[in-house]
Design a protein around this motif. Structure first.
Motif, PDB file in Angstrom:
ATOM      1  N   GLY A  88      -9.175 110.539  39.043  1.00 39.84           N
ATOM      2  CA  GLY A  88      -8.367 110.652  40.196  1.00 39.84           C
ATOM      3  C   GLY A  88      -7.018 109.665  39.942  1.00 39.84           C
ATOM      4  O   GLY A  88      -6.218 109.721  40.701  1.00 39.84           O
ATOM      5  N   VAL A  89      -7.259 108.692  39.213  1.00 42.69           N
ATOM      6  CA  VAL A  89      -6.223 107.615  38.916  1.00 42.69           C
ATOM      7  C   VAL A  89      -5.302 108.120  37.640  1.00 42.69           C
ATOM      8  O   VAL A  89      -5.906 108.286  36.650  1.00 42.69           O
ATOM      9  CB  VAL A  89      -6.747 106.226  38.666  1.00 42.69           C
ATOM     10  CG1 VAL A  89      -5.608 105.378  38.551  1.00 42.69           C
ATOM     11  CG2 VAL A  89      -7.615 105.725  39.928  1.00 42.69           C
ATOM     12  N   PRO A  90      -4.115 108.331  37.926  1.00 40.12           N
ATOM     13  CA  PRO A  90      -3.395 108.604  36.820  1.00 40.12           C
ATOM     14  C   PRO A  90      -3.302 107.812  35.544  1.00 40.12           C
ATOM     15  O   PRO A  90      -3.676 106.533  35.698  1.00 40.12           O
ATOM     16  CB  PRO A  90      -1.603 108.704  37.343  1.00 40.12           C
ATOM     17  CG  PRO A  90      -1.881 107.946  38.658  1.00 40.12           C
ATOM     18  CD  PRO A  90      -3.285 107.875  39.107  1.00 40.12           C
ATOM     19  N   VAL A  91      -3.192 108.382  34.356  1.00 40.27           N
ATOM     20  CA  VAL A  91      -3.321 107.776  33.023  1.00 40.27           C
ATOM     21  C   VAL A  91      -2.196 106.534  33.066  1.00 40.27           C
ATOM     22  O   VAL A  91      -2.664 105.740  32.239  1.00 40.27           O
ATOM     23  CB  VAL A  91      -3.078 108.639  31.925  1.00 40.27           C
ATOM     24  CG1 VAL A  91      -1.802 109.231  31.722  1.00 40.27           C
ATOM     25  CG2 VAL A  91      -3.863 108.183  30.605  1.00 40.27           C
ATOM     26  N   ASP A  92      -1.239 106.738  33.697  1.00 38.91           N
ATOM     27  CA  ASP A  92      -0.072 105.559  33.681  1.00 38.91           C
ATOM     28  C   ASP A  92      -0.249 104.660  34.715  1.00 38.91           C
ATOM     29  O   ASP A  92       0.695 103.898  35.005  1.00 38.91           O
ATOM     30  CB  ASP A  92       1.170 106.533  33.416  1.00 38.91           C
ATOM     31  CG  ASP A  92       1.576 107.063  34.886  1.00 38.91           C
ATOM     32  OD1 ASP A  92       0.694 107.279  35.662  1.00 38.91           O
ATOM     33  OD2 ASP A  92       2.874 107.089  35.121  1.00 38.91           O
ATOM     34  N   TYR A  93      -1.445 104.263  35.383  1.00 40.16           N
ATOM     35  CA  TYR A  93      -1.380 103.601  36.330  1.00 40.16           C
ATOM     36  C   TYR A  93      -1.354 102.129  36.071  1.00 40.16           C
ATOM     37  O   TYR A  93      -0.850 101.362  36.849  1.00 40.16           O
ATOM     38  CB  TYR A  93      -2.948 103.811  37.147  1.00 40.16           C
ATOM     39  CG  TYR A  93      -2.885 103.042  38.516  1.00 40.16           C
ATOM     40  CD1 TYR A  93      -2.034 103.593  39.703  1.00 40.16           C
ATOM     41  CD2 TYR A  93      -3.651 102.126  38.556  1.00 40.16           C
ATOM     42  CE1 TYR A  93      -2.396 103.050  40.740  1.00 40.16           C
ATOM     43  CE2 TYR A  93      -3.714 101.462  39.869  1.00 40.16           C
ATOM     44  CZ  TYR A  93      -2.779 101.977  40.894  1.00 40.16           C
ATOM     45  OH  TYR A  93      -3.012 101.394  42.276  1.00 40.16           O
ATOM     46  N   TYR A  94      -1.721 101.863  35.057  1.00 44.71           N
ATOM     47  CA  TYR A  94      -1.485 100.503  34.633  1.00 44.71           C
ATOM     48  C   TYR A  94      -0.137 100.094  34.443  1.00 44.71           C
ATOM     49  O   TYR A  94       0.506  98.983  34.900  1.00 44.71           O
ATOM     50  CB  TYR A  94      -2.345  99.921  33.314  1.00 44.71           C
ATOM     51  CG  TYR A  94      -3.763  99.876  33.530  1.00 44.71           C
ATOM     52  CD1 TYR A  94      -4.260  99.087  34.562  1.00 44.71           C
ATOM     53  CD2 TYR A  94      -4.603 100.331  32.621  1.00 44.71           C
ATOM     54  CE1 TYR A  94      -5.661  98.834  34.622  1.00 44.71           C
ATOM     55  CE2 TYR A  94      -6.076 100.202  32.571  1.00 44.71           C
ATOM     56  CZ  TYR A  94      -6.413  99.441  33.878  1.00 44.71           C
ATOM     57  OH  TYR A  94      -7.665  98.966  34.037  1.00 44.71           O
ATOM     58  N   SER A  95       0.614 101.113  33.828  1.00 48.62           N
ATOM     59  CA  SER A  95       1.991 101.070  33.670  1.00 48.62           C
ATOM     60  C   SER A  95       2.599 100.819  35.174  1.00 48.62           C
ATOM     61  O   SER A  95       3.602 100.009  35.390  1.00 48.62           O
ATOM     62  CB  SER A  95       2.668 102.173  33.175  1.00 48.62           C
ATOM     63  OG  SER A  95       3.984 102.030  32.826  1.00 48.62           O
ATOM     64  N   GLN A  96       2.246 101.583  36.253  1.00 48.44           N
ATOM     65  CA  GLN A  96       2.584 101.337  37.443  1.00 48.44           C
ATOM     66  C   GLN A  96       2.318 100.409  38.003  1.00 48.44           C
ATOM     67  O   GLN A  96       3.368  99.649  38.877  1.00 48.44           O
ATOM     68  CB  GLN A  96       2.030 102.424  38.453  1.00 48.44           C
ATOM     69  CG  GLN A  96       2.304 103.871  37.960  1.00 48.44           C
ATOM     70  CD  GLN A  96       1.647 105.081  39.029  1.00 48.44           C
ATOM     71  OE1 GLN A  96       1.564 104.678  40.070  1.00 48.44           O
ATOM     72  NE2 GLN A  96       1.219 106.353  38.511  1.00 48.44           N
ATOM     73  N   LEU A  97       1.344  99.473  37.842  1.00 43.08           N
ATOM     74  CA  LEU A  97       1.109  98.111  38.378  1.00 43.08           C
ATOM     75  C   LEU A  97       2.052  97.264  37.789  1.00 43.08           C
ATOM     76  O   LEU A  97       2.404  96.241  38.184  1.00 43.08           O
ATOM     77  CB  LEU A  97      -0.518  97.724  38.132  1.00 43.08           C
ATOM     78  CG  LEU A  97      -1.430  98.520  38.734  1.00 43.08           C
ATOM     79  CD1 LEU A  97      -3.001  97.996  38.463  1.00 43.08           C
ATOM     80  CD2 LEU A  97      -1.418  98.509  40.389  1.00 43.08           C
ATOM     81  N   LEU A  98       2.131  97.241  36.409  1.00 44.65           N
ATOM     82  CA  LEU A  98       3.295  96.552  35.786  1.00 44.65           C
ATOM     83  C   LEU A  98       4.661  96.552  36.363  1.00 44.65           C
ATOM     84  O   LEU A  98       5.400  95.507  36.484  1.00 44.65           O
ATOM     85  CB  LEU A  98       3.434  96.727  34.174  1.00 44.65           C
ATOM     86  CG  LEU A  98       2.155  96.428  33.471  1.00 44.65           C
ATOM     87  CD1 LEU A  98       2.346  97.089  32.084  1.00 44.65           C
ATOM     88  CD2 LEU A  98       1.929  95.094  33.107  1.00 44.65           C
ATOM     89  N   THR A  99       4.973  97.687  36.829  1.00 40.00           N
ATOM     90  CA  THR A  99       6.279  98.092  37.462  1.00 40.00           C
ATOM     91  C   THR A  99       6.526  97.310  38.943  1.00 40.00           C
ATOM     92  O   THR A  99       7.265  96.738  39.175  1.00 40.00           O
ATOM     93  CB  THR A  99       6.386  99.466  37.751  1.00 40.00           C
ATOM     94  OG1 THR A  99       6.688 100.014  36.397  1.00 40.00           O
ATOM     95  CG2 THR A  99       7.814  99.649  38.578  1.00 40.00           C
ATOM     96  N   LEU A 114      -0.985  93.540  45.139  1.00 42.68           N
ATOM     97  CA  LEU A 114       0.435  92.703  45.205  1.00 42.68           C
ATOM     98  C   LEU A 114       0.338  91.440  46.046  1.00 42.68           C
ATOM     99  O   LEU A 114       0.974  90.361  45.677  1.00 42.68           O
ATOM    100  CB  LEU A 114       1.694  93.474  46.001  1.00 42.68           C
ATOM    101  CG  LEU A 114       2.150  94.477  45.017  1.00 42.68           C
ATOM    102  CD1 LEU A 114       3.045  95.564  45.869  1.00 42.68           C
ATOM    103  CD2 LEU A 114       2.870  93.747  43.832  1.00 42.68           C
ATOM    104  N   ASN A 115      -0.541  91.247  47.110  1.00 42.41           N
ATOM    105  CA  ASN A 115      -0.615  90.042  47.747  1.00 42.41           C
ATOM    106  C   ASN A 115      -1.295  89.010  46.935  1.00 42.41           C
ATOM    107  O   ASN A 115      -0.934  87.659  46.948  1.00 42.41           O
ATOM    108  CB  ASN A 115      -1.307  90.257  49.003  1.00 42.41           C
ATOM    109  CG  ASN A 115      -0.548  91.226  50.288  1.00 42.41           C
ATOM    110  OD1 ASN A 115       0.753  90.995  50.315  1.00 42.41           O
ATOM    111  ND2 ASN A 115      -1.266  91.633  51.037  1.00 42.41           N
ATOM    112  N   CYS A 158       0.430 104.499  27.411  1.00 43.23           N
ATOM    113  CA  CYS A 158       1.327 104.653  28.587  1.00 43.23           C
ATOM    114  C   CYS A 158       1.962 103.343  28.981  1.00 43.23           C
ATOM    115  O   CYS A 158       2.996 103.322  29.210  1.00 43.23           O
ATOM    116  CB  CYS A 158       0.784 105.331  29.667  1.00 43.23           C
ATOM    117  SG  CYS A 158       0.380 107.038  29.612  1.00 43.23           S
ATOM    118  N   ALA A 159       1.071 102.108  29.041  1.00 42.65           N
ATOM    119  CA  ALA A 159       1.778 100.846  29.406  1.00 42.65           C
ATOM    120  C   ALA A 159       2.655 100.248  28.455  1.00 42.65           C
ATOM    121  O   ALA A 159       3.743  99.715  28.598  1.00 42.65           O
ATOM    122  CB  ALA A 159       0.576 100.128  29.469  1.00 42.65           C
ATOM    123  N   LEU A 160       2.562 100.675  27.101  1.00 45.39           N
ATOM    124  CA  LEU A 160       3.378 100.144  26.092  1.00 45.39           C
ATOM    125  C   LEU A 160       4.505 100.879  25.993  1.00 45.39           C
ATOM    126  O   LEU A 160       5.660 100.645  25.232  1.00 45.39           O
ATOM    127  CB  LEU A 160       2.438 100.252  24.607  1.00 45.39           C
ATOM    128  CG  LEU A 160       1.440  99.255  24.554  1.00 45.39           C
ATOM    129  CD1 LEU A 160       0.767  99.322  23.314  1.00 45.39           C
ATOM    130  CD2 LEU A 160       1.992  97.743  24.505  1.00 45.39           C
TER     131      LEU A 160
END
Length: 310
Positions: A141-152, A123-124, A172-174
């Protein structure tokens, strides 16, 4: 500035052999070890184009230290988050007249605490950048929707995100609430996303790219190999035509095209120029032996031979 994210980097090891002998000893005189991963290919090409870029992601162990040292020697700015596990190796055996056999380690298992620490760094960096690229697979260990989480996490910023991944993490991101600004699937990945085959003449691509799954994505660049690319940008479509080149190593050309998109978006270039940037860097990578590398002295020569029909 551009931020390039590699969640599952690697030390890429290349073993060139005249012949690969199964179930016997193979000796190799020349070994090449480089900082690898799709996002690091993006980083290197942006750096070679003398644009500001910082690389981030997850690194651990002696191999993680090797990657940091490798990037520092190249003068590349980086700020990775530490993990307890060891960063992976990815081995490519080049043998028997152009054949390539790969051994790809899956990499370390990432804890929730390690993801939280990474997100602070991410974020920084990202909130003060014009463009963020998210590239490649996610480690265990990283959830499959993690890129979606970063977009949020970036939803309240003006940062443009280019997402270059495939499979469930892309889907998931789409399907998430906050979409990437740009994606770059190839025709096979596009077919897998919506379950429809791309026709040989590409005439069904406009319909495919207006599928509801892509609602909210401003830029979709479908790479077509030697046939160039087909692009949807906002409500318009573009066919990108490229010249014939002598290909040495196409691996990393997609990452190099992402680098070109990122540069074009960061510079706020017109869409036609941004697409030409992307295709030029992808082609320049294919003309080199080294993955994620371009000869900048040939940039204008290739750039001027790319044509775009709207």
């Amino acid at each position: 500035m551009i931020v390039s994210v590699t969640m599952n980097p690697s030390v890429d090891i290349s073993y060139p052999l005249d012949t690969l002998v199964i179930n016997d000893v193979n000796r190799c005189d020349q070994v090449r070890k480089t900082a690898g991963g799709k996002g690091l290919n993006v980083t290197r090409v942006i750096h070679q184009m003398n644009e500001k870029v910082v690389s981030t992601g997850l690194l651990g162990g002696m191999l993680g230290a090797f990657i940091r040292e490798n990037l520092s020697k190249e003068g590349i700015n980086h700020h990775f988050s530490d993990i307890e596990g060891d960063t992976r190796n990815c081995i490519a055996i080049l043998h028997d007249d152009g054949k390539q056999t790969e051994v790809l380690e899956s990499g370390p298992v990432i804890s929730e605490e390690e993801l939280v620490a990474f997100e602070t760094i991410f974020l920084n960096l990202a909130k003060t950048s014009q463009v963020v690229t998210l590239s490649g697979s996610l480690p265990k260990g990283v959830p499959v929707d993690y890129y979606s989480q970063l977009l949020t996490l970036l939803s309240d910023s003006q940062t443009k995100v280019i997402l270059d991944t495939s499979g469930d993490s892309l889907k998931c991101a789409l399907t998430g609430e906050h979409k990437p600004y740009a994606i770059k699937p190839n025709s096979d990945e596009l077919q897998a996303l919506i379950g429809e085959k791309v026709t040989e003449d590409y005439t069904n691509l406009p319909d495919m790219l207006t599928h509801p799954l892509f609602d909210g994505v401003a830029l979709i660049m479908v790479s077509l190999g030697k046939d160039g690319a087909f692009v949807k940008y906002e409500d318009s479509f573009y066919r990108v035509k490229i010249p014939t080149i002598s290909v040495k190593n196409p691996v990393g050309s997609g990452d190099s095209s992402v680098a070109g998109l990122a540069i074009g978006l960061a510079k706020e270039l017109p869409i036609e120029d941004t697409l030409k940037y992307a295709m030029t860097l992808g082609m320049l990578n294919a003309m080199e032996d080294t993955t994620g590398s371009v000869d900048v002295t040939q940039f204008n020569q290739i750039y001027d031979r790319i044509f775009i029909d709207k």
